[in-house]
Design a protein around this motif. Sequence first.
Motif, PDB file in Angstrom:
ATOM      1  N   ASP A  54      16.801 154.023  24.166  1.00  0.00           N
ATOM      2  CA  ASP A  54      16.825 152.993  25.196  1.00  0.00           C
ATOM      3  C   ASP A  54      16.276 151.671  24.676  1.00  0.00           C
ATOM      4  O   ASP A  54      15.672 150.912  25.419  1.00  0.00           O
ATOM      5  N   ARG A  55      16.478 151.371  23.407  1.00  0.00           N
ATOM      6  CA  ARG A  55      16.071 150.080  22.892  1.00  0.00           C
ATOM      7  C   ARG A  55      16.861 148.974  23.582  1.00  0.00           C
ATOM      8  O   ARG A  55      17.977 149.190  24.037  1.00  0.00           O
ATOM      9  N   PRO A  56      16.284 147.762  23.668  1.00  0.00           N
ATOM     10  CA  PRO A  56      17.041 146.662  24.269  1.00  0.00           C
ATOM     11  C   PRO A  56      18.407 146.525  23.609  1.00  0.00           C
ATOM     12  O   PRO A  56      18.530 146.608  22.385  1.00  0.00           O
ATOM     13  N   GLY A  57      19.420 146.314  24.399  1.00  0.00           N
ATOM     14  CA  GLY A  57      20.776 146.210  23.882  1.00  0.00           C
ATOM     15  C   GLY A  57      21.562 147.483  24.008  1.00  0.00           C
ATOM     16  O   GLY A  57      22.699 147.538  23.567  1.00  0.00           O
ATOM     17  N   SER A  58      21.004 148.520  24.649  1.00  0.00           N
ATOM     18  CA  SER A  58      21.728 149.773  24.822  1.00  0.00           C
ATOM     19  C   SER A  58      22.953 149.578  25.694  1.00  0.00           C
ATOM     20  O   SER A  58      22.979 148.752  26.604  1.00  0.00           O
ATOM     21  N   VAL A  59      23.974 150.374  25.418  1.00  0.00           N
ATOM     22  CA  VAL A  59      25.191 150.411  26.217  1.00  0.00           C
ATOM     23  C   VAL A  59      25.200 151.725  26.991  1.00  0.00           C
ATOM     24  O   VAL A  59      25.004 152.793  26.417  1.00  0.00           O
ATOM     25  N   LEU A  60      25.398 151.639  28.290  1.00  0.00           N
ATOM     26  CA  LEU A  60      25.504 152.815  29.138  1.00  0.00           C
ATOM     27  C   LEU A  60      26.977 153.088  29.401  1.00  0.00           C
ATOM     28  O   LEU A  60      27.695 152.230  29.919  1.00  0.00           O
ATOM     29  N   VAL A  61      27.430 154.282  29.031  1.00  0.00           N
ATOM     30  CA  VAL A  61      28.822 154.678  29.225  1.00  0.00           C
ATOM     31  C   VAL A  61      28.866 155.760  30.292  1.00  0.00           C
ATOM     32  O   VAL A  61      28.306 156.843  30.110  1.00  0.00           O
ATOM     33  N   LEU A  62      29.521 155.468  31.402  1.00  0.00           N
ATOM     34  CA  LEU A  62      29.643 156.418  32.502  1.00  0.00           C
ATOM     35  C   LEU A  62      31.014 157.068  32.423  1.00  0.00           C
ATOM     36  O   LEU A  62      32.042 156.441  32.733  1.00  0.00           O
ATOM     37  N   THR A  63      31.030 158.325  31.983  1.00  0.00           N
ATOM     38  CA  THR A  63      32.310 159.010  31.842  1.00  0.00           C
ATOM     39  C   THR A  63      32.088 160.505  31.745  1.00  0.00           C
ATOM     40  O   THR A  63      30.958 160.976  31.579  1.00  0.00           O
ATOM     41  N   ASN A  64      33.179 161.255  31.829  1.00  0.00           N
ATOM     42  CA  ASN A  64      33.085 162.710  31.737  1.00  0.00           C
ATOM     43  C   ASN A  64      33.156 163.175  30.295  1.00  0.00           C
ATOM     44  O   ASN A  64      33.570 162.415  29.400  1.00  0.00           O
ATOM     45  N   SER A  65      32.775 164.400  30.056  1.00  0.00           N
ATOM     46  CA  SER A  65      32.680 164.924  28.688  1.00  0.00           C
ATOM     47  C   SER A  65      34.045 165.120  28.039  1.00  0.00           C
ATOM     48  O   SER A  65      34.140 165.276  26.814  1.00  0.00           O
ATOM     49  N   ARG A  66      35.115 165.121  28.820  1.00  0.00           N
ATOM     50  CA  ARG A  66      36.466 165.352  28.286  1.00  0.00           C
ATOM     51  C   ARG A  66      37.216 164.042  28.015  1.00  0.00           C
ATOM     52  O   ARG A  66      38.385 164.075  27.651  1.00  0.00           O
ATOM     53  N   ASP A  67      36.548 162.926  28.195  1.00  0.00           N
ATOM     54  CA  ASP A  67      37.191 161.624  28.053  1.00  0.00           C
ATOM     55  C   ASP A  67      37.289 161.241  26.580  1.00  0.00           C
ATOM     56  O   ASP A  67      36.378 160.625  26.020  1.00  0.00           O
ATOM     57  N   VAL A  68      38.416 161.590  25.959  1.00  0.00           N
ATOM     58  CA  VAL A  68      38.578 161.314  24.529  1.00  0.00           C
ATOM     59  C   VAL A  68      38.788 159.826  24.267  1.00  0.00           C
ATOM     60  O   VAL A  68      38.519 159.342  23.162  1.00  0.00           O
ATOM     61  N   THR A  69      39.270 159.088  25.274  1.00  0.00           N
ATOM     62  CA  THR A  69      39.450 157.646  25.085  1.00  0.00           C
ATOM     63  C   THR A  69      38.117 156.966  24.810  1.00  0.00           C
ATOM     64  O   THR A  69      38.018 156.095  23.936  1.00  0.00           O
TER      65      THR A  69
END
Length: 321
Positions: A3-18
Motif C-alpha cells: 500500500d505504498r503511495p501510488g498503489s493501483v486498486l483493481v476491482l475485478t474477479n479472479s477469472r478476468d484474464v483481460t
Amino acid sequence: MDDRPGSVLVLTNSRDVTSDVVLRILAARRVPVVRLDPGIDLYAGASLSAGYGTGEQGCLLRTPSRQLDLAHVRSVWVRRPSPYGGPPGLDEQDRRFAAAQHTWGTGGILASLPGAHYVNHPWRNRAAEHKAAQLAAAQRNGFLVPDTLITTDEHEVQDFMARQVGTVVYKPLWSMPYRVDGQPRSVWVREVNEDEITSAVAVCPHLFQATVDKEFDVRVTAVSDRLFGTRIDSSDVDWRHRQDLMRCGPIAVPEAVADSIASYLGEFGLTYGAFDFAVTADGRWYFLECNPNGQWAWQPAETTDAIAHAICDELQKDSDL
C-alpha cells in the motif's frame, strides 16, 4: 502487493484474464497493485472499514496476511468485480439483505476513496450503461444515429417498421443470463418481422432499430484522448455472435468521429469507452452503442498491447513512480 503511495486498486474477479494483461505491464513498471474482488474476497477472510468524522477519512482493507490503507490508492480500475450475492448459508431474505448492504456500503466506500483517479468511476459507468441515455447523448454530441424506437406499445412498433425503407433489428436493453429449457442462451441483435410483433411487447420495454446497410463494423476503444480503431468484417448482423468467423484490422478514426467521442466521454465523465459503429459503403459512421466497460483484449495483438499500455498510463496518471 503493498500500500505504498501510488498503489493501483483493481476491482475485478479472479477469472478476468483481460486485467491480467494490464497487471503484467504494471508489474514490469514496478507499480504496486492491490487486486480485490469485493463480492467474493469479503466473504473469504478479508474485511473493509471506513471511518468518517472531524479527522481525516480512514479506509482499511484487511486480509489474512496484511493491512492496506486505501487512502494511499492513486487510482482505481473498475473492471469486472463479482456481484454482491451475500455469503453462503443464509436464507433467501437474509442473503438479499446482506447483498444490498454490500452494494450500498462496500460499493459506496470503494467509490469514494479520497484523491483516487477512477477508470471509470462505477457510478459514471452505471449512468452510461443505459441504452436510451447513450442514444440521446450520441445525438447531442454529433454522431449519426439509426432511427430507433424503445417502447412497450406493439402498435408503435408496427408503425415504426412501416416507416422504414429496409429491415429492423431488435436489441436487448440489458444483457443478462437467460435460460431456455435449462440451457443458457445469449440474446443477440437480430432482424425482426412484422408478424413477430404481438401484445407481448407490453411485458417490458423493447428496443427496435433501423438496420444500417453497413459495409463493415468498427470498434473504437477510447482511453482518455487516445483512440484505437479496429475494423470488423463479419457476415452476421451481430458480429459478437460468431467471433471466430470475423476478420479484424486497424482503421483510422475520422476527425469528426473523434471529436464526437471526446464530447461523449466528457458528458458522461468517462475515461474509458468501447464504441461500436456500423459504417456504410459511402463512409458514414453510425453510432450503435458505447460500453463504458467493454472488453478489448480480443482485438489484434498490436491493438490489444497498445490499449493495455494506454490503460496503464492512465492508472499511473500524476504518479511519481
